[in-house]
Design a protein around this motif. Structure first.
Motif, short mmCIF file in Angstrom:
data_model
loop_
_atom_site.label_atom_id
_atom_site.label_comp_id
_atom_site.label_asym_id
_atom_site.label_seq_id
_atom_site.Cartn_x
_atom_site.Cartn_y
_atom_site.Cartn_z
N GLY A 65 15.14 66.89 131.83
CA GLY A 65 15.95 66.15 132.78
C GLY A 65 17.28 65.68 132.26
O GLY A 65 18.08 65.12 133.01
N ARG A 87 18.46 58.27 128.79
CA ARG A 87 17.92 58.72 130.08
C ARG A 87 18.01 57.53 131.01
O ARG A 87 17.42 56.48 130.78
CB ARG A 87 16.46 59.16 129.90
CG ARG A 87 15.84 59.67 131.17
CD ARG A 87 14.44 60.20 130.93
NE ARG A 87 14.52 61.43 130.15
CZ ARG A 87 13.85 61.64 129.01
NH1 ARG A 87 13.06 60.71 128.53
NH2 ARG A 87 13.97 62.77 128.36
N ASN A 88 18.80 57.67 132.08
CA ASN A 88 19.03 56.57 133.00
C ASN A 88 17.87 56.39 133.97
O ASN A 88 17.19 57.35 134.33
CB ASN A 88 20.32 56.79 133.78
CG ASN A 88 21.53 56.75 132.87
OD1 ASN A 88 21.63 55.90 132.00
ND2 ASN A 88 22.43 57.69 133.04
N GLU A 90 16.19 55.95 137.50
CA GLU A 90 16.51 56.48 138.82
C GLU A 90 16.86 55.32 139.75
O GLU A 90 16.24 54.26 139.71
CB GLU A 90 15.27 57.21 139.36
CG GLU A 90 15.61 58.35 140.27
CD GLU A 90 14.37 59.16 140.62
OE1 GLU A 90 14.00 59.15 141.80
OE2 GLU A 90 13.79 59.77 139.72
N LYS A 91 17.89 55.53 140.59
CA LYS A 91 18.31 54.48 141.51
C LYS A 91 17.20 54.20 142.52
O LYS A 91 16.58 55.11 143.04
CB LYS A 91 19.58 54.88 142.24
CG LYS A 91 20.80 54.91 141.35
CD LYS A 91 22.03 55.20 142.15
CE LYS A 91 23.24 55.21 141.23
NZ LYS A 91 24.47 55.49 141.94
N GLU A 92 16.99 52.93 142.77
CA GLU A 92 15.95 52.53 143.73
C GLU A 92 16.57 52.30 145.10
O GLU A 92 17.61 51.67 145.22
CB GLU A 92 15.26 51.25 143.26
CG GLU A 92 14.39 51.44 142.04
CD GLU A 92 13.58 50.20 141.73
OE1 GLU A 92 13.16 49.50 142.68
OE2 GLU A 92 13.36 49.94 140.55
N TRP A 98 7.31 52.62 145.41
CA TRP A 98 6.92 53.31 144.18
C TRP A 98 5.43 53.11 143.96
O TRP A 98 4.92 52.01 144.01
CB TRP A 98 7.70 52.75 142.99
CG TRP A 98 9.14 53.14 143.00
CD1 TRP A 98 10.16 52.52 143.68
CD2 TRP A 98 9.72 54.25 142.34
NE1 TRP A 98 11.34 53.18 143.47
CE2 TRP A 98 11.10 54.25 142.65
CE3 TRP A 98 9.22 55.26 141.53
CZ2 TRP A 98 11.98 55.20 142.15
CZ3 TRP A 98 10.09 56.20 141.04
CH2 TRP A 98 11.46 56.17 141.35
N ARG A 103 7.69 58.24 133.85
CA ARG A 103 8.77 58.84 133.06
C ARG A 103 9.57 57.74 132.41
O ARG A 103 10.01 56.81 133.07
CB ARG A 103 9.65 59.72 133.94
CG ARG A 103 8.89 60.90 134.51
CD ARG A 103 9.75 61.83 135.32
NE ARG A 103 10.50 61.10 136.34
CZ ARG A 103 11.73 61.40 136.71
NH1 ARG A 103 12.35 62.41 136.16
NH2 ARG A 103 12.34 60.71 137.65
N SER A 105 12.65 55.83 130.47
CA SER A 105 14.10 55.80 130.54
C SER A 105 14.60 54.88 129.46
O SER A 105 13.85 54.11 128.87
CB SER A 105 14.55 55.32 131.92
OG SER A 105 14.06 54.03 132.16
#
Length: 153
Positions: A65, A87-88, A90-92, A98, A103, A105
């Motif tokens: 990724g 590793r950023n 993910e925008k919520e 969820w 994963r 970050s």
């Protein structure tokens, strides 16, 4: 190859690696609170293989990724290879629900002390399908000149 097998997990890795500069956290293996924060989790789970061929030292890192722009490969003067990146999260979206977040970050960094035979000025790195490959060529081992001496007598 393992010098000392781990108590838990992959037996091919070792608790003590004389060439690794990573800090070993014994509490990470046991899952104690505070030792498995998101940032530490990404750092701890970045798996890197190191093999030596007759021509080079080859490092392979699984970085699924990530784009090559998000990864840094650096060589320090004291023969240290450093692989790092981030590793950023993910925008919520407020409307998302969820169910599971597994994963990791955050930032990761791995450091390796390279042996004396590494050609520090010829290091190459390539990234394909989420696998970073760093190749460090080796100096040719100069065989000693052997001179035959005639025996008189």
């Amino acid at each position: 190859m393992s010098l000392i097998p781990r108590m838990f997990g992959d037996r091919r890795s070792s608790v003590f690696d004389p060439f690794s500069i990573d800090l070993w956290d014994p509490f990470r293996e046991l899952g104690f609170p505070g030792s498995n924060s998101r940032e530490t989790s990404a750092f701890a789970h970045t798996r890197i293989d190191w093999k030596e061929t007759p021509e080079a030292h080859v490092f392979k890192a699984d970085l699924p990724g990530l784009k090559k722009e998000e990864v840094k490969v650096e060589i320090e003067d004291d023969r240290v290879l450093q692989i790092s990146g981030e590793r950023n999260v993910e925008k919520e979206d407020k409307n998302d629900t969820w169910h599971r977040v597994e994963r990791s970050s955050g930032k990761f960094m791995r450091r390796f002390k390279l042996p004396e035979n590494a050609k520090m000025d010829q290091v190459k790195a390539a990234m394909e399908n989420g696998v970073l490959t760093v190749t460090v060529p080796k100096e040719e081992v100069k065989k000693p000149d052997v001179k035959s001496i005639d025996i008189t007598g």
